[in-house]
Design a protein around this motif. Structure first.
Motif, PDB file in Angstrom:
ATOM      1  N   THR A  33      47.357  20.152  39.854  1.00  0.00           N
ATOM      2  CA  THR A  33      46.871  21.257  40.673  1.00  0.00           C
ATOM      3  C   THR A  33      46.760  22.525  39.842  1.00  0.00           C
ATOM      4  O   THR A  33      47.615  22.778  39.008  1.00  0.00           O
ATOM      5  N   GLU A  35      46.866  25.480  41.300  1.00  0.00           N
ATOM      6  CA  GLU A  35      47.362  26.532  42.190  1.00  0.00           C
ATOM      7  C   GLU A  35      48.476  27.380  41.586  1.00  0.00           C
ATOM      8  O   GLU A  35      48.637  28.540  41.948  1.00  0.00           O
ATOM      9  N   TYR A  36      49.311  26.814  40.725  1.00  0.00           N
ATOM     10  CA  TYR A  36      50.447  27.526  40.147  1.00  0.00           C
ATOM     11  C   TYR A  36      50.647  27.049  38.716  1.00  0.00           C
ATOM     12  O   TYR A  36      50.104  26.033  38.309  1.00  0.00           O
ATOM     13  N   ASN A  37      51.432  27.814  37.955  1.00  0.00           N
ATOM     14  CA  ASN A  37      51.705  27.452  36.566  1.00  0.00           C
ATOM     15  C   ASN A  37      53.206  27.262  36.365  1.00  0.00           C
ATOM     16  O   ASN A  37      53.989  27.320  37.313  1.00  0.00           O
ATOM     17  N   GLU A  47      52.546  28.635  45.160  1.00  0.00           N
ATOM     18  CA  GLU A  47      51.366  29.172  45.832  1.00  0.00           C
ATOM     19  C   GLU A  47      50.529  30.106  44.974  1.00  0.00           C
ATOM     20  O   GLU A  47      49.437  30.489  45.377  1.00  0.00           O
ATOM     21  N   ARG A  48      51.036  30.479  43.815  1.00  0.00           N
ATOM     22  CA  ARG A  48      50.272  31.403  42.969  1.00  0.00           C
ATOM     23  C   ARG A  48      50.647  31.226  41.501  1.00  0.00           C
ATOM     24  O   ARG A  48      51.652  30.656  41.155  1.00  0.00           O
ATOM     25  N   TRP A  49      49.776  31.757  40.665  1.00  0.00           N
ATOM     26  CA  TRP A  49      49.900  31.688  39.216  1.00  0.00           C
ATOM     27  C   TRP A  49      50.601  32.959  38.755  1.00  0.00           C
ATOM     28  O   TRP A  49      50.176  34.055  39.092  1.00  0.00           O
ATOM     29  N   LYS A 122      55.908  22.461  35.064  1.00  0.00           N
ATOM     30  CA  LYS A 122      54.488  22.367  35.406  1.00  0.00           C
ATOM     31  C   LYS A 122      53.755  22.491  34.088  1.00  0.00           C
ATOM     32  O   LYS A 122      53.981  23.430  33.327  1.00  0.00           O
ATOM     33  N   LYS A 125      47.521  23.207  34.047  1.00  0.00           N
ATOM     34  CA  LYS A 125      46.890  22.958  35.348  1.00  0.00           C
ATOM     35  C   LYS A 125      47.082  21.515  35.804  1.00  0.00           C
ATOM     36  O   LYS A 125      46.558  21.123  36.825  1.00  0.00           O
TER      37      LYS A 125
END
Length: 154
Positions: A33, A35-37, A47-49, A122, A125
């Motif tokens: 995904t 969506e986040y790192n 929910e966010r990078w 994570k 991406k």
């Protein structure tokens, strides 16, 4: 790797990008995904990078310098309760994260310790993985430069 975008990894290439993974035990633990790192993942945010870039798509905690420096990253995690500590061993009542830096001392990655003592990351991406601490050291993420901890809310 500029601007915290992470590497352009493909899951099948993990062991070629991170050779230490090939000599350790690891597991992919989520679907890919964007969506986040890794910084967000270590902070518990999916929910966010997170990255210190002004006027961009990325989140950075308020009043923390917009700098790609180890000090700024320590302060960013400090804003959510983490403080520097001496080692990466499991410590009852605490959760730990580690910050990786490249050869120039620039932050590249963060990983969060799991209750079993292993680490979760994570990868750019792509997926989250469970791994040994040194599984991601090397040319891409560099070395572990700082361990941080915060009390676990129970």
């Amino acid at each position: 790797m500029g601007q915290g975008t992470g590497t352009d990894l493909v899951s099948e290439d993990l062991e070629s990008v991170f050779p230490h993974l090939a000599r350790s035990v690891y597991a992919i633990t989520s679907p890919s995904t964007p969506e986040y790192n890794c910084i967000a993942w270590a902070a518990g945010d999916v929910e966010r990078w997170w990255w210190p870039v002004a006027g961009s798509f990325a989140y950075w905690p308020p009043n923390i310098p917009l700098q790609e420096s180890l000090d700024a990253f320590i302060k960013a995690f400090g804003s959510i309760g983490f403080t520097p500590c001496g080692d990466a061993n499991v410590e009852q009542g605490y959760e730990k994260i580690v910050l990786y830096v490249n050869e120039n001392g620039k932050p590249t990655h963060a990983a969060r310790q799991l209750p079993n003592g292993r680490w979760t990351s994570k990868l750019g991406k792509v997926e989250d993985i469970e791994h040994e601490l040194d599984g991601l050291t090397g040319a891409v993420y560099g070395v572990v430069a700082q361990v941080l901890k915060r009390p676990i809310d129970e």
